[in-house]
Design an enzyme around this catalytic site. Structure first.
Site, mmCIF file in Angstrom:
data_model
loop_
_atom_site.group_PDB
_atom_site.id
_atom_site.type_symbol
_atom_site.label_atom_id
_atom_site.label_comp_id
_atom_site.label_asym_id
_atom_site.label_seq_id
_atom_site.Cartn_x
_atom_site.Cartn_y
_atom_site.Cartn_z
ATOM 1 N N LYS A 149 55.177 126.789 -8.562
ATOM 2 C CA LYS A 149 53.925 127.334 -8.017
ATOM 3 C C LYS A 149 54.153 128.021 -6.686
ATOM 4 O O LYS A 149 53.666 129.120 -6.449
ATOM 5 C CB LYS A 149 52.883 126.217 -7.829
ATOM 6 N N GLU B 290 48.787 124.197 -1.707
ATOM 7 C CA GLU B 290 48.436 122.779 -1.866
ATOM 8 C C GLU B 290 46.919 122.596 -1.808
ATOM 9 O O GLU B 290 46.402 121.681 -1.172
ATOM 10 C CB GLU B 290 49.114 121.926 -0.779
#
Ligand SMILES: [Zn+2]
Length: 201
Positions: free
Chosen positions: A22, A90
């Site tokens: 990611k 995040e």
């Protein structure tokens, strides 16, 4: 994949398990903005201080400068008229207010990229992610490789002393001897025994 949006300002979500790449994907998109000399800001929650306090660092060592914030609203103070892109890394660790902040930024004609874990260690939707996925124009769901069987992995396996963690453990562990690996649906394990529950400090 990208449909023809003529008005600037939308939400892209990059999600997946741990080790799915990611952050690498986020950095790839941001590097392109660097080459294009666009103004962008990357924010991450204060909670995540692994490796570095001011950089978004991927497991392969690539880095880009980020600003650690406590509350999503703080991101709004950084916006300038020439801001083209705002990224949140995040994003699962931000509180619900990040949704409103993202919508506000996108409404200003700014492209927003949100990257984060789509499921917690139990395989349950993680924090604000389900709502962001619903509201996003573009979703990229990345997979890792299952460390047990080698198939594409969508889940994050938490291990405590080598054993599968308990469903009733806290989502965020601080100071515990836990480790994580990527696993597929079939190899992902969660204990559901209350008696083995780890006490929250
Ligand atoms: Zn597997």
């Amino acid at each position: 994949m990208y449909f023809d949006l003529r008005k600037e300002g939308w939400l892209e979500v990059i999600c997946g398990s741990m080790f799915a790449g990611k952050t690498e994907e986020l950095i790839r998109r941001l590097k392109r903005l660097e080459y294009a000399k666009k103004t962008f800001y990357v924010f991450k929650p204060q909670i995540d201080n692994r490796y570095s306090d001011t950089d978004v660092v991927s497991h392969n060592g690539q880095a880009i400068q980020a600003i650690a914030i406590n509350s999503p609203q703080e991101a709004l103070d950084f916006l300038t008229p020439d801001t083209a892109v705002v990224a949140f890394d995040e994003v699962q660790f931000f509180d619900e207010s990040v949704i409103e902040v993202i919508e506000l930024i996108a409404a200003k004609g700014i492209r927003v990229i949100a990257a984060g874990l789509d499921m917690d260690f139990r395989g349950e939707p993680f924090g604000v992610i389900p709502k962001l996925l619903a509201k996003a124009e573009f979703v990229t769901k990345l997979t890792a490789i299952c460390t047990v069987c080698g198939e594409p992995a969508t889940r994050t396996q938490r291990l405590i002393d080598g054993q599968p963690a308990n469903y009733h453990d806290p989502i965020v562990l601080v100071g515990a001897k836990e480790s994580y690996e990527a696993r597929c649906r079939h190899c992902h394990q969660v204990q559901k025994d209350y008696r083995n529950q780890i006490k929250e400090n």
